[in-house]
Scaffold this active site. Sequence first.
Site, short mmCIF file in Angstrom:
data_model
loop_
_atom_site.label_atom_id
_atom_site.label_comp_id
_atom_site.label_asym_id
_atom_site.label_seq_id
_atom_site.Cartn_x
_atom_site.Cartn_y
_atom_site.Cartn_z
N ASP A 124 0.87 -1.30 0.18
CA ASP A 124 -0.16 0.25 -0.34
C ASP A 124 1.14 1.16 -0.21
O ASP A 124 0.97 2.46 0.48
CB ASP A 124 -0.43 -0.03 0.83
CG ASP A 124 -2.33 0.86 1.52
OD1 ASP A 124 -2.35 0.92 -0.33
OD2 ASP A 124 -2.70 1.09 2.57
N ASP A 175 2.34 2.05 7.91
CA ASP A 175 0.87 1.27 7.82
C ASP A 175 1.46 0.36 6.83
O ASP A 175 0.85 -0.42 5.67
CB ASP A 175 0.48 2.76 6.46
CG ASP A 175 -0.83 2.89 6.51
OD1 ASP A 175 -1.85 1.28 7.30
OD2 ASP A 175 -1.91 2.91 6.13
P1 ADP Z 1 -4.19 4.18 8.11
O1 ADP Z 1 -4.45 2.41 7.45
O2 ADP Z 1 -5.16 4.92 8.24
O3 ADP Z 1 -4.19 4.70 6.78
P2 ADP Z 1 -1.57 5.01 9.08
O4 ADP Z 1 -0.73 3.71 9.84
O5 ADP Z 1 -1.13 5.45 7.64
O6 ADP Z 1 -2.95 4.55 9.31
O7 ADP Z 1 -1.78 5.91 10.07
C1 ADP Z 1 -2.40 7.12 9.58
C2 ADP Z 1 -1.52 8.57 9.94
O8 ADP Z 1 -0.81 9.17 10.96
C3 ADP Z 1 -0.13 9.03 8.98
O9 ADP Z 1 -0.96 9.61 7.68
C4 ADP Z 1 0.40 9.62 9.53
O10 ADP Z 1 0.27 11.00 9.72
C5 ADP Z 1 -0.26 9.37 11.40
N1 ADP Z 1 1.00 8.42 11.55
C6 ADP Z 1 0.52 6.95 12.26
N2 ADP Z 1 1.78 6.37 12.56
C7 ADP Z 1 3.14 7.82 12.68
C8 ADP Z 1 4.26 7.33 14.17
N3 ADP Z 1 4.44 6.56 14.11
N4 ADP Z 1 4.23 8.93 13.99
C9 ADP Z 1 3.55 9.95 14.03
N5 ADP Z 1 2.37 10.10 13.08
C10 ADP Z 1 1.79 8.74 12.67
MG MG Z 2 -1.91 5.04 5.90
#
Ligand code: ADP
Ligand code: MG
Length: 360
Positions: free
Chosen positions: A192, A209
Amino acid sequence: DGDKDKEKDKADRATSEQVLDQRTRMILLQMINRGAVSEVHGAISTGKEANVYGAVLHDDSSGETTHRAIKVYKTAILVFKDRERYITGEHRFKGGFDKGNSRKMVKLWAEKEYRNLRRIYNAGIPCPEPIQLKLHVLVMGFLGDRKGWAFPRLRDAVLAGDDVDRQWRSLYVQLLGIMRKMYQVCRLVHADLSEYNILYNKDKLYIIDVSQSVEPDHPRSLEFLRMDIKNVGDFFRRKGVDTLSDRAIFNFITAPTGPVEEPDMAAAIEKLYELMHMAENDDDAAEREVDNEVFRNQYIPQTLEQVYDIEKDAQRVGKGEGNDLIYSNLLADQVVNPKREDAEPSESSDESDNGAELSS
Ligand code: ADP
Ligand code: MG
């Protein structure tokens, strides 16, 4: 019973989208008691499948504050229906999904992200540090500044140097290296990957992610890899970067021999650029686009059983021919990376903790 499903989905969504449900609050409380975090703050992101919350950990002895991120997977069923394709055929999840049990599904999902993150983190690829997992709640390192502001997604990154074009190009090259290392060292295809799942800070890219990431032996891994390559190319082309062909990148990532560390990977990519520009004349950018189209529609055999005439093809690869075969690297890969029984021997150590159900 479609109606019943719908009602249940509605109820699940109601509990998962507004406030944290009882179960999740219990897990967070337990994590606070165990010292993984001290306070849970507001949502950094609310998504379809998960919310990400900011949190801090106070170290009483040093007086220091560490930021953390907590990803809470939602238990709504609907969302996970289309995720099945990532799980099916994944040998680490042989039991597959019990589609009737959404709690079990989100737990599996969080577990998958945790394990993938650990591989990526251990390989030294920039990503959040996996810290703790409990059911559908994952605590990880925070990617952001000391004040608690998260790094921007690559999509929103504003480059401030005085040669922005060169910066975008070098981020592109950096990302291709990360993709190769993920494939060769972590044995993972992100699946992804796009400007939405990469964070940016100070010339550095961070991969996030990874719950849907799959191993190369997943029946659709190469299809996912090809999709990742397309997304990455599309994004950097929009930023004006002179991108390599999808095919060249695919071969670069899957080639079993060659460097897996920087700066050697970047050097290998510069070689590919040289080759490309040597062979090209002016209207070849258009030709590259045509080749991308062909490549994107080409049939990728995933297993050697699916190869039409494996003996003939293997002979050609053996003679140093067969570069037109999309899977020539995969034939070679069988020799260099014979299937490992267990890629992560250390992984079983904390499995018992992961599996422990919260009694409530
Ligand atoms: P989703 O499955 O909702 O896409 P993500 O893992 O992509 O979940 O996380 C969503 C958002 O949260 C990311 O785009 C980022 O902005 C923020 N984020 C996720 N993990 C972190 C982290 N470890 N530190 C800071 N921001 C994070
Ligand atoms: Mg994401």
